[in-house]
Design a protein around this motif. Sequence first.
Motif, PDB file in Angstrom:
ATOM      1  N   HIS A  37      35.504   7.627  34.226  1.00 23.92           N
ATOM      2  CA  HIS A  37      35.841   6.200  34.250  1.00 23.92           C
ATOM      3  C   HIS A  37      34.616   5.347  34.544  1.00 23.92           C
ATOM      4  O   HIS A  37      34.494   4.231  34.028  1.00 23.92           O
ATOM      5  CB  HIS A  37      36.934   5.938  35.274  1.00 23.92           C
ATOM      6  N   SER A  38      33.692   5.858  35.362  1.00 19.86           N
ATOM      7  CA  SER A  38      32.491   5.085  35.655  1.00 19.86           C
ATOM      8  C   SER A  38      31.587   4.988  34.438  1.00 19.86           C
ATOM      9  O   SER A  38      30.832   4.026  34.290  1.00 19.86           O
ATOM     10  CB  SER A  38      31.727   5.726  36.819  1.00 19.86           C
ATOM     11  N   LEU A  39      31.635   6.002  33.562  1.00 21.17           N
ATOM     12  CA  LEU A  39      30.775   5.996  32.386  1.00 21.17           C
ATOM     13  C   LEU A  39      31.395   5.268  31.201  1.00 21.17           C
ATOM     14  O   LEU A  39      30.681   4.843  30.299  1.00 21.17           O
ATOM     15  CB  LEU A  39      30.429   7.437  31.993  1.00 21.17           C
ATOM     16  N   MET A  40      32.716   5.153  31.189  1.00 15.88           N
ATOM     17  CA  MET A  40      33.349   4.357  30.148  1.00 15.88           C
ATOM     18  C   MET A  40      33.042   2.883  30.402  1.00 15.88           C
ATOM     19  O   MET A  40      33.070   2.438  31.551  1.00 15.88           O
ATOM     20  CB  MET A  40      34.869   4.572  30.151  1.00 15.88           C
ATOM     21  N   PRO A  41      32.767   2.125  29.345  1.00 11.87           N
ATOM     22  CA  PRO A  41      32.506   0.697  29.565  1.00 11.87           C
ATOM     23  C   PRO A  41      33.701   0.032  30.238  1.00 11.87           C
ATOM     24  O   PRO A  41      34.827   0.095  29.732  1.00 11.87           O
ATOM     25  CB  PRO A  41      32.300   0.161  28.147  1.00 11.87           C
ATOM     26  N   GLY A  42      33.480  -0.582  31.397  1.00 13.70           N
ATOM     27  CA  GLY A  42      34.570  -1.265  32.092  1.00 13.70           C
ATOM     28  C   GLY A  42      35.116  -2.399  31.249  1.00 13.70           C
ATOM     29  O   GLY A  42      36.314  -2.633  31.161  1.00 13.70           O
ATOM     30  N   ALA A  43      34.207  -3.129  30.616  1.00 12.49           N
ATOM     31  CA  ALA A  43      34.571  -4.196  29.683  1.00 12.49           C
ATOM     32  C   ALA A  43      33.610  -4.107  28.517  1.00 12.49           C
ATOM     33  O   ALA A  43      32.395  -4.028  28.710  1.00 12.49           O
ATOM     34  CB  ALA A  43      34.481  -5.561  30.362  1.00 12.49           C
ATOM     35  N   LEU A  44      34.134  -4.064  27.324  1.00 14.41           N
ATOM     36  CA  LEU A  44      33.274  -3.987  26.152  1.00 14.41           C
ATOM     37  C   LEU A  44      32.457  -5.267  26.037  1.00 14.41           C
ATOM     38  O   LEU A  44      32.916  -6.343  26.416  1.00 14.41           O
ATOM     39  CB  LEU A  44      34.120  -3.783  24.890  1.00 14.41           C
ATOM     40  N   PRO A  45      31.237  -5.170  25.529  1.00 11.70           N
ATOM     41  CA  PRO A  45      30.390  -6.364  25.438  1.00 11.70           C
ATOM     42  C   PRO A  45      30.995  -7.407  24.508  1.00 11.70           C
ATOM     43  O   PRO A  45      31.697  -7.083  23.549  1.00 11.70           O
ATOM     44  CB  PRO A  45      29.070  -5.816  24.881  1.00 11.70           C
ATOM     45  N   GLN A  46      30.717  -8.673  24.813  1.00 11.89           N
ATOM     46  CA  GLN A  46      31.150  -9.769  23.961  1.00 11.89           C
ATOM     47  C   GLN A  46      30.111  -9.947  22.856  1.00 11.89           C
ATOM     48  O   GLN A  46      28.974 -10.325  23.126  1.00 11.89           O
ATOM     49  CB  GLN A  46      31.288 -11.049  24.776  1.00 11.89           C
ATOM     50  N   VAL A  63      29.669   1.121  23.404  1.00 15.55           N
ATOM     51  CA  VAL A  63      29.219   0.013  22.554  1.00 15.55           C
ATOM     52  C   VAL A  63      28.057  -0.661  23.279  1.00 15.55           C
ATOM     53  O   VAL A  63      28.155  -0.931  24.478  1.00 15.55           O
ATOM     54  CB  VAL A  63      30.340  -1.020  22.301  1.00 15.55           C
ATOM     55  N   PHE A  64      26.962  -0.916  22.554  1.00 16.18           N
ATOM     56  CA  PHE A  64      25.809  -1.560  23.174  1.00 16.18           C
ATOM     57  C   PHE A  64      24.993  -2.303  22.118  1.00 16.18           C
ATOM     58  O   PHE A  64      25.021  -1.951  20.935  1.00 16.18           O
ATOM     59  CB  PHE A  64      24.915  -0.526  23.880  1.00 16.18           C
ATOM     60  N   THR A  65      24.314  -3.347  22.557  1.00 15.65           N
ATOM     61  CA  THR A  65      23.403  -4.064  21.671  1.00 15.65           C
ATOM     62  C   THR A  65      22.021  -3.425  21.765  1.00 15.65           C
ATOM     63  O   THR A  65      21.657  -2.830  22.787  1.00 15.65           O
ATOM     64  CB  THR A  65      23.312  -5.548  22.047  1.00 15.65           C
ATOM     65  N   LEU A  66      21.227  -3.556  20.685  1.00 10.90           N
ATOM     66  CA  LEU A  66      19.919  -2.948  20.596  1.00 10.90           C
ATOM     67  C   LEU A  66      18.837  -4.018  20.509  1.00 10.90           C
ATOM     68  O   LEU A  66      19.120  -5.163  20.123  1.00 10.90           O
ATOM     69  CB  LEU A  66      19.861  -2.027  19.372  1.00 10.90           C
ATOM     70  N   PRO A  67      17.606  -3.674  20.859  1.00  8.06           N
ATOM     71  CA  PRO A  67      16.523  -4.670  20.813  1.00  8.06           C
ATOM     72  C   PRO A  67      16.350  -5.311  19.445  1.00  8.06           C
ATOM     73  O   PRO A  67      15.918  -6.462  19.346  1.00  8.06           O
ATOM     74  CB  PRO A  67      15.288  -3.848  21.199  1.00  8.06           C
ATOM     75  N   SER A  68      16.699  -4.595  18.377  1.00  9.57           N
ATOM     76  CA  SER A  68      16.558  -5.126  17.022  1.00  9.57           C
ATOM     77  C   SER A  68      17.638  -6.140  16.675  1.00  9.57           C
ATOM     78  O   SER A  68      17.584  -6.757  15.607  1.00  9.57           O
ATOM     79  CB  SER A  68      16.615  -3.982  16.010  1.00  9.57           C
ATOM     80  N   GLY A  69      18.629  -6.318  17.550  1.00 11.14           N
ATOM     81  CA  GLY A  69      19.753  -7.191  17.246  1.00 11.14           C
ATOM     82  C   GLY A  69      20.933  -6.451  16.666  1.00 11.14           C
ATOM     83  O   GLY A  69      22.020  -7.027  16.494  1.00 11.14           O
ATOM     84  N   ARG A  70      20.748  -5.170  16.363  1.00  9.43           N
ATOM     85  CA  ARG A  70      21.852  -4.363  15.851  1.00  9.43           C
ATOM     86  C   ARG A  70      22.806  -3.993  16.990  1.00  9.43           C
ATOM     87  O   ARG A  70      22.488  -4.172  18.161  1.00  9.43           O
ATOM     88  CB  ARG A  70      21.315  -3.114  15.161  1.00  9.43           C
ATOM     89  N   VAL A  71      23.957  -3.443  16.618  1.00  9.23           N
ATOM     90  CA  VAL A  71      24.970  -3.032  17.599  1.00  9.23           C
ATOM     91  C   VAL A  71      25.269  -1.561  17.396  1.00  9.23           C
ATOM     92  O   VAL A  71      25.579  -1.127  16.279  1.00  9.23           O
ATOM     93  CB  VAL A  71      26.262  -3.862  17.446  1.00  9.23           C
ATOM     94  N   GLY A  72      25.157  -0.776  18.458  1.00  7.95           N
ATOM     95  CA  GLY A  72      25.459   0.643  18.393  1.00  7.95           C
ATOM     96  C   GLY A  72      26.862   0.935  18.889  1.00  7.95           C
ATOM     97  O   GLY A  72      27.299   0.375  19.902  1.00  7.95           O
ATOM     98  N   VAL A  73      27.566   1.810  18.179  1.00  5.27           N
ATOM     99  CA  VAL A  73      28.930   2.209  18.540  1.00  5.27           C
ATOM    100  C   VAL A  73      28.995   3.733  18.498  1.00  5.27           C
ATOM    101  O   VAL A  73      28.566   4.352  17.520  1.00  5.27           O
ATOM    102  CB  VAL A  73      29.960   1.597  17.576  1.00  5.27           C
ATOM    103  N   VAL A  74      29.536   4.333  19.565  1.00  2.00           N
ATOM    104  CA  VAL A  74      29.564   5.786  19.694  1.00  2.00           C
ATOM    105  C   VAL A  74      30.981   6.261  19.962  1.00  2.00           C
ATOM    106  O   VAL A  74      31.725   5.640  20.716  1.00  2.00           O
ATOM    107  CB  VAL A  74      28.659   6.259  20.849  1.00  2.00           C
ATOM    108  N   MET A  75      31.344   7.382  19.345  1.00  2.00           N
ATOM    109  CA  MET A  75      32.550   8.115  19.706  1.00  2.00           C
ATOM    110  C   MET A  75      32.158   9.579  19.793  1.00  2.00           C
ATOM    111  O   MET A  75      31.602  10.130  18.833  1.00  2.00           O
ATOM    112  CB  MET A  75      33.654   7.918  18.665  1.00  2.00           C
ATOM    113  N   GLY A  76      32.393  10.213  20.961  1.00  2.00           N
ATOM    114  CA  GLY A  76      31.956  11.590  21.140  1.00  2.00           C
ATOM    115  C   GLY A  76      32.960  12.436  21.888  1.00  2.00           C
ATOM    116  O   GLY A  76      33.850  11.927  22.571  1.00  2.00           O
ATOM    117  N   ASP A  77      32.789  13.751  21.777  1.00  2.00           N
ATOM    118  CA  ASP A  77      33.703  14.696  22.413  1.00  2.00           C
ATOM    119  C   ASP A  77      32.924  15.961  22.752  1.00  2.00           C
ATOM    120  O   ASP A  77      32.505  16.700  21.856  1.00  2.00           O
ATOM    121  CB  ASP A  77      34.865  15.019  21.479  1.00  2.00           C
ATOM    122  N   VAL A  78      32.701  16.199  24.056  1.00  2.00           N
ATOM    123  CA  VAL A  78      32.028  17.410  24.502  1.00  2.00           C
ATOM    124  C   VAL A  78      33.036  18.549  24.513  1.00  2.00           C
ATOM    125  O   VAL A  78      34.160  18.398  25.007  1.00  2.00           O
ATOM    126  CB  VAL A  78      31.428  17.220  25.913  1.00  2.00           C
TER     127      VAL A  78
END
Length: 532
Positions: free
Chosen positions: A179-188, A213-228
Amino acid sequence: MTVPTTADEDRLRRIEFVTDAELAHLDVKDLLAELLDRVCTLLGVDTAAVLLLDASSTHLVATAARGIEEEVRQGVRIPLGRGFAGRIAAERRPVIIEHVDHSNVLNPILREKAIRSLLGVPLVAEGTVLGVLHVGTLTPRVFTEADTHLLQLVADRVALVTRTHQSDVDRAAAEALQHSLMPGALPQIAGLGLTARYVPGQAGALGGDWYDVFTLPSGRVGVVMGDVVGRGFQAAVVMGRLRSALRAFAREEDDPAEVLERLDGNVQHFEDNVMATILYAVFEPSLEHVTLSVAGHLPPVLALPGQAGTLLQLPVDMPVGVSVGPPRRATAVDLPPGSLLFLYTDGLVERRGRSLDEGLARLCAAVHADDVEETCTTVMSRLVGAEPVPDDVAVLVARRADASEAAPLQLVLPAVLRSLGEVRSALRRWLPSVGGTADDLSDVLVAVGEACSNVVEHAYGPGGGALMVHAEHVDSHVIVTVWDNGRWRSARGENRGRGTTLIQQCSDEVEVTAGPNGTTVRMQHHLTGGIT
């Protein structure tokens, strides 16, 4: 009928003494202390200790002790298979040492305390060795079969409580970590609607599912879905490391295939027996395109306006952590205004007694290019419903807004140089959603950029302050307001003050209001046409 002997009655009394119901109310620490005290009394011994296997299952660690508290205080570790305790754990059977010396005891504390005889038994729960319980005497002692039986009875009780406690602790720790690693609130993110869900599986122990979900220095937006692969605390810990490493690589590289390639190399070098499926998508600053790379993960669903969702046909590369595989690939996909991208883990679509194809078909039928919250609710209702899910479920929904839905852009940032890039990225995403062309974007970026640069350079002193930007679409115009609440400093150097001229050249109307509580710059720009 057999008449109990005095010895039988005494044995029964002793067994009841170490297993009575009062102990059930104690926590693990107090229970171990109480049991060791009772064992010392019942067996007439001078020392008692519990050593538990560490997470690697290669060393025994002193956890509780009576008479040899130094073992715990000094963090004694005994390699599995070596010494007295190591031998008990490796051989999974009781061991008796009548005469302690350096040849049969590895731990120097036992020799320094002048312990003469030892009896130890394994802690076993559900067929798994958890550790060792041993007792010792300061005078020579011949331990009997009855002594061994009683100590093993206590050890079984300790093992059961320890296993239950470890499971509870692991679950609580995994849940807290996840829960601490999941984004508490997705970025606006201007022009991009986002929502997500996470539901733990029925099995109880959390796993390594995650989204990001995170913004990048280039202005792009990264989105990840993963499963260990795996479950429990260890899977959650690995998930945390992968998440952090992926974010770090994403800051340095915009190509999602290269990011996953570098993550894979990191996993293979630093991690043992770790495998994960990951889907990493990068949205362009304008949100008109998204580039995806798939490492063994299920394909996302894309829904265009007015159409049901379809699985994206993407090349699927090997999961992260698999040592052999060709170079990873990335695929660019157009993302028209109003389209929706749905990412998920396998717990959403896999069910016993139902084929994966059926689960994917049900998912596609439930996904439409509607509001992200409405879409997410619909999917969870149809695919999860009221039944508990057997495996963890993580979903992430991203939808590009169209011109009719574009909400005003509101930014409050620190008045520092790096914020200028965030303002530009936000405008690149927002302006196309209200019908701005490439020429419109160029003019607005110049005008707003100059106004924001003035705030960063002139509005505040060393203490800093806030840079505020508001953009709205009114009829065929874009109105951008930049303001601060500082006290402006004079321009430094020669040939300064050109910013105001550039703002006026790139805007149809400009209004500047300055006062003791800050400065406001209001710029109006007429849109020249539709999205190009």
